[in-house]
Design a protein around this motif. Structure first.
Motif, PDB file in Angstrom:
ATOM      1  N   LEU A 223       0.841  -1.189   0.000  1.00 33.42           N
ATOM      2  CA  LEU A 223       0.000   0.000   0.000  1.00 33.42           C
ATOM      3  C   LEU A 223       0.881   1.246   0.000  1.00 33.42           C
ATOM      4  N   SER A 224       0.598   2.162  -0.910  1.00 35.75           N
ATOM      5  CA  SER A 224       1.202   3.495  -0.918  1.00 35.75           C
ATOM      6  C   SER A 224       0.061   4.495  -0.865  1.00 35.75           C
ATOM      7  N   GLU A 225       0.209   5.518  -0.027  1.00 27.41           N
ATOM      8  CA  GLU A 225      -0.821   6.541   0.088  1.00 27.41           C
ATOM      9  C   GLU A 225      -0.257   7.877  -0.368  1.00 27.41           C
ATOM     10  N   TYR A 226      -1.096   8.646  -1.043  1.00 27.44           N
ATOM     11  CA  TYR A 226      -0.681   9.938  -1.581  1.00 27.44           C
ATOM     12  C   TYR A 226      -1.665  11.010  -1.158  1.00 27.44           C
ATOM     13  N   GLU A 227      -1.126  12.060  -0.516  1.00 26.30           N
ATOM     14  CA  GLU A 227      -1.946  13.187  -0.097  1.00 26.30           C
ATOM     15  C   GLU A 227      -1.406  14.515  -0.616  1.00 26.30           C
ATOM     16  N   ASP A 228      -0.148  14.528  -1.010  1.00 28.90           N
ATOM     17  CA  ASP A 228       0.438  15.734  -1.588  1.00 28.90           C
ATOM     18  C   ASP A 228      -0.169  15.942  -2.972  1.00 28.90           C
ATOM     19  N   PRO A 229      -0.698  17.130  -3.262  1.00 30.28           N
ATOM     20  CA  PRO A 229      -1.369  17.356  -4.558  1.00 30.28           C
ATOM     21  C   PRO A 229      -0.507  17.013  -5.777  1.00 30.28           C
ATOM     22  N   LYS A 230       0.781  17.279  -5.729  1.00 30.84           N
ATOM     23  CA  LYS A 230       1.647  16.985  -6.883  1.00 30.84           C
ATOM     24  C   LYS A 230       1.811  15.476  -7.076  1.00 30.84           C
ATOM     25  N   ARG A 231       2.062  14.753  -6.000  1.00 31.04           N
ATOM     26  CA  ARG A 231       2.219  13.302  -6.103  1.00 31.04           C
ATOM     27  C   ARG A 231       0.888  12.636  -6.436  1.00 31.04           C
ATOM     28  N   TYR A 232      -0.200  13.178  -5.896  1.00 28.16           N
ATOM     29  CA  TYR A 232      -1.550  12.681  -6.166  1.00 28.16           C
ATOM     30  C   TYR A 232      -1.832  12.735  -7.659  1.00 28.16           C
ATOM     31  N   LEU A 233      -1.576  13.880  -8.262  1.00 30.25           N
ATOM     32  CA  LEU A 233      -1.814  14.030  -9.700  1.00 30.25           C
ATOM     33  C   LEU A 233      -0.884  13.140 -10.507  1.00 30.25           C
ATOM     34  N   LEU A 234       0.352  12.988 -10.065  1.00 28.96           N
ATOM     35  CA  LEU A 234       1.301  12.127 -10.770  1.00 28.96           C
ATOM     36  C   LEU A 234       0.810  10.679 -10.760  1.00 28.96           C
ATOM     37  N   VAL A 235       0.339  10.200  -9.614  1.00 25.05           N
ATOM     38  CA  VAL A 235      -0.170   8.823  -9.523  1.00 25.05           C
ATOM     39  C   VAL A 235      -1.347   8.640 -10.477  1.00 25.05           C
ATOM     40  N   LEU A 236      -2.270   9.608 -10.501  1.00 31.17           N
ATOM     41  CA  LEU A 236      -3.429   9.495 -11.382  1.00 31.17           C
ATOM     42  C   LEU A 236      -3.014   9.533 -12.852  1.00 31.17           C
ATOM     43  N   LEU A 237      -2.029  10.360 -13.203  1.00 31.10           N
ATOM     44  CA  LEU A 237      -1.554  10.415 -14.593  1.00 31.10           C
ATOM     45  C   LEU A 237      -0.872   9.111 -14.995  1.00 31.10           C
ATOM     46  N   ILE A 238      -0.069   8.552 -14.109  1.00 33.13           N
ATOM     47  CA  ILE A 238       0.594   7.269 -14.391  1.00 33.13           C
ATOM     48  C   ILE A 238      -0.457   6.183 -14.581  1.00 33.13           C
ATOM     49  N   PHE A 239      -1.461   6.156 -13.713  1.00 36.69           N
ATOM     50  CA  PHE A 239      -2.521   5.168 -13.826  1.00 36.69           C
ATOM     51  C   PHE A 239      -3.263   5.334 -15.150  1.00 36.69           C
ATOM     52  N   LYS A 240      -3.559   6.577 -15.521  1.00 38.10           N
ATOM     53  CA  LYS A 240      -4.243   6.838 -16.791  1.00 38.10           C
ATOM     54  C   LYS A 240      -3.380   6.364 -17.958  1.00 38.10           C
ATOM     55  N   PHE A 241      -2.082   6.630 -17.897  1.00 38.88           N
ATOM     56  CA  PHE A 241      -1.178   6.186 -18.955  1.00 38.88           C
ATOM     57  C   PHE A 241      -1.173   4.659 -19.056  1.00 38.88           C
ATOM     58  N   LYS A 242      -1.102   3.977 -17.911  1.00 40.64           N
ATOM     59  CA  LYS A 242      -1.108   2.513 -17.915  1.00 40.64           C
ATOM     60  C   LYS A 242      -2.408   1.990 -18.527  1.00 40.64           C
ATOM     61  N   LEU A 243      -3.518   2.627 -18.158  1.00 43.54           N
ATOM     62  CA  LEU A 243      -4.810   2.199 -18.673  1.00 43.54           C
ATOM     63  C   LEU A 243      -4.879   2.401 -20.185  1.00 43.54           C
ATOM     64  N   LEU A 244      -4.451   3.558 -20.671  1.00 47.71           N
ATOM     65  CA  LEU A 244      -4.475   3.822 -22.109  1.00 47.71           C
ATOM     66  C   LEU A 244      -3.552   2.867 -22.865  1.00 47.71           C
ATOM     67  N   LYS A 245      -2.374   2.616 -22.310  1.00 46.30           N
ATOM     68  CA  LYS A 245      -1.433   1.688 -22.926  1.00 46.30           C
ATOM     69  C   LYS A 245      -2.028   0.286 -22.993  1.00 46.30           C
ATOM     70  N   PHE A 246      -2.654  -0.150 -21.894  1.00 42.37           N
ATOM     71  CA  PHE A 246      -3.282  -1.469 -21.841  1.00 42.37           C
ATOM     72  C   PHE A 246      -4.402  -1.570 -22.883  1.00 42.37           C
ATOM     73  N   MET A 247      -5.242  -0.548 -22.943  1.00 37.26           N
ATOM     74  CA  MET A 247      -6.355  -0.569 -23.887  1.00 37.26           C
ATOM     75  C   MET A 247      -5.858  -0.589 -25.334  1.00 37.26           C
ATOM     76  N   LYS A 248      -4.799   0.148 -25.603  1.00 37.97           N
ATOM     77  CA  LYS A 248      -4.236   0.203 -26.955  1.00 37.97           C
ATOM     78  C   LYS A 248      -3.675  -1.160 -27.372  1.00 37.97           C
ATOM     79  N   THR A 249      -2.992  -1.843 -26.447  1.00 38.07           N
ATOM     80  CA  THR A 249      -2.385  -3.124 -26.792  1.00 38.07           C
ATOM     81  C   THR A 249      -3.401  -4.267 -26.781  1.00 38.07           C
ATOM     82  N   SER A 250      -4.571  -4.044 -26.170  1.00 38.49           N
ATOM     83  CA  SER A 250      -5.574  -5.101 -26.062  1.00 38.49           C
ATOM     84  C   SER A 250      -6.582  -5.082 -27.204  1.00 38.49           C
ATOM     85  N   ILE A 251      -6.583  -4.011 -27.955  1.00 34.39           N
ATOM     86  CA  ILE A 251      -7.571  -3.904 -29.044  1.00 34.39           C
ATOM     87  C   ILE A 251      -7.103  -4.640 -30.277  1.00 34.39           C
TER      88      ILE A 251
END
Length: 97
Positions: free
Chosen positions: A69-97
């Motif tokens: 478990l990693s927790e993020y409360e700092d706004p900069k790290r919070y946004l970075l985690v969400l952007l990384i997750f979005k990138f992983k999701l987009l990459k996964f969707m692109k390779t799965s189609i």
């Protein structure tokens, strides 16, 4: 990517799942739902996003029956985690189609 028979909106072998927490479901999302998700062999990353404050809980499967478990409360790290997750999701969707 495998879809549930007869549906085009339900993946049966997810690698990652994100939940936006609400006050009425947050205990269920952290408890029973997470337990159910862990029975899915392909599942290895879980992101819980608090919609009322800047707080993300990020679980990564490290071994059988072990989650980090990693927790993020700092706004900069919070946004970075969400952007990384979005990138992983987009990459996964692109390779799965």
């Amino acid at each position: 990517m495998q879809l549930q028979t007869g549906r085009n909106d339900t993946i049966t072998n997810p690698v990652m799942i994100a939940e936006v927490l609400s006050k009425s479901t947050q205990d269920y999302d952290r408890g029973e739902k997470f337990v159910a998700y862990r029975t899915i062999d392909s599942f290895c990353e879980y992101l819980l996003i608090n919609q009322y404050s800047i707080h993300v809980e990020h679980y990564i499967k490290t071994a059988a029956h072990q989650w980090l478990l990693s927790e993020y409360e700092d706004p900069k790290r919070y946004l970075l985690v969400l952007l990384i997750f979005k990138f992983k999701l987009l990459k996964f969707m692109k390779t799965s189609i």
